[in-house]
Design a protein around this motif. Structure first.
Motif, mmCIF file in Angstrom:
data_model
loop_
_atom_site.group_PDB
_atom_site.id
_atom_site.type_symbol
_atom_site.label_atom_id
_atom_site.label_comp_id
_atom_site.label_asym_id
_atom_site.label_seq_id
_atom_site.Cartn_x
_atom_site.Cartn_y
_atom_site.Cartn_z
ATOM 1 N N PRO A 184 0.831 -1.210 0.000
ATOM 2 C CA PRO A 184 0.000 0.000 0.000
ATOM 3 C C PRO A 184 0.862 1.255 0.000
ATOM 4 O O PRO A 184 1.949 1.269 0.564
ATOM 5 C CB PRO A 184 -0.795 -0.126 1.280
ATOM 6 C CG PRO A 184 -0.024 -1.023 2.166
ATOM 7 C CD PRO A 184 0.727 -1.949 1.250
ATOM 8 N N PHE A 185 0.331 2.319 -0.649
ATOM 9 C CA PHE A 185 1.053 3.594 -0.690
ATOM 10 C C PHE A 185 1.013 4.241 0.680
ATOM 11 O O PHE A 185 -0.024 4.337 1.316
ATOM 12 C CB PHE A 185 0.398 4.517 -1.743
ATOM 13 C CG PHE A 185 1.033 5.868 -1.776
ATOM 14 C CD1 PHE A 185 2.301 6.049 -2.321
ATOM 15 C CD2 PHE A 185 0.391 6.971 -1.231
ATOM 16 C CE1 PHE A 185 2.882 7.298 -2.342
ATOM 17 C CE2 PHE A 185 0.973 8.215 -1.242
ATOM 18 C CZ PHE A 185 2.217 8.385 -1.804
ATOM 19 N N SER A 186 2.154 4.696 1.135
ATOM 20 C CA SER A 186 2.226 5.342 2.434
ATOM 21 C C SER A 186 3.090 6.587 2.314
ATOM 22 O O SER A 186 4.176 6.560 1.716
ATOM 23 C CB SER A 186 2.820 4.391 3.459
ATOM 24 O OG SER A 186 2.953 5.052 4.703
ATOM 25 N N VAL A 187 2.597 7.693 2.860
ATOM 26 C CA VAL A 187 3.369 8.941 2.835
ATOM 27 C C VAL A 187 4.479 8.871 3.871
ATOM 28 O O VAL A 187 5.556 9.415 3.654
ATOM 29 C CB VAL A 187 2.431 10.135 3.123
ATOM 30 C CG1 VAL A 187 3.206 11.441 3.175
ATOM 31 C CG2 VAL A 187 1.342 10.222 2.087
ATOM 32 N N PHE A 188 4.229 8.235 4.952
ATOM 33 C CA PHE A 188 5.224 8.180 6.023
ATOM 34 C C PHE A 188 6.098 6.989 5.902
ATOM 35 O O PHE A 188 5.817 5.894 5.853
ATOM 36 C CB PHE A 188 4.522 8.173 7.402
ATOM 37 C CG PHE A 188 3.732 9.406 7.647
ATOM 38 C CD1 PHE A 188 4.368 10.608 7.898
ATOM 39 C CD2 PHE A 188 2.349 9.406 7.577
ATOM 40 C CE1 PHE A 188 3.630 11.737 8.121
ATOM 41 C CE2 PHE A 188 1.618 10.542 7.806
ATOM 42 C CZ PHE A 188 2.252 11.726 8.077
#
Length: 135
Positions: A131-135
């Motif tokens: 999954p895409f995660s900013v952090f």
């Protein structure tokens, strides 16, 4: 000729070779020293005082709402509030303490590691999209 008095149970007792001697009758296990007898007498006196106090409460014509057994109150206090003087560190208590302190930490470390390894294997096989995660 005078008749002999009947033998007491202690005199009539003979050890059986098929059964071990009870600890109460074995002279090797009990100590009849004066200090031990004095300590036993003190314990019996305390027990008798507590029993009398309880019986007085129980047979009181104007009883209180709650009749407390002083021996039970003392036992509960020693078991819950006054633990350290009555606690004995043994191998069993040390093991249980370590088990309850370190056990949950090791369980969650193993659970998270197994989940992480499973996800990593699925990602490498291409069956799981990270999954895409900013952090």
């Amino acid at each position: 000729m005078a008749a002999r008095p009947p033998r007491t149970a202690a005199e009539a007792y003979r050890p059986n070779r098929f059964v071990s001697l009870p600890a109460e009758l074995d002279p090797d296990t009990y100590d009849a020293s004066p200090e031990k007898r004095r300590a036993e007498a003190e314990r019996l006196a305390i027990r008798a005082r507590l029993k009398r106090q309880y019986q007085l409460q129980l047979n009181n014509p104007n009883p209180p709402a709650i009749i407390e057994d002083p021996a039970l109150v003392r036992w509960a206090y020693a078991r819950t509030q006054n633990v350290y003087p009555t606690f004995r560190p043994t191998p069993k208590t040390s093991f249980l303490g370590a088990l309850f302190a370190i056990g949950p930490i090791l369980f969650w470390v193993a659970a998270f590691k197994a989940d992480r390894d499973r996800k990593e294997r699925l990602i490498q096989e291409g069956k799981y999209k990270r999954p895409f995660s900013v952090f």
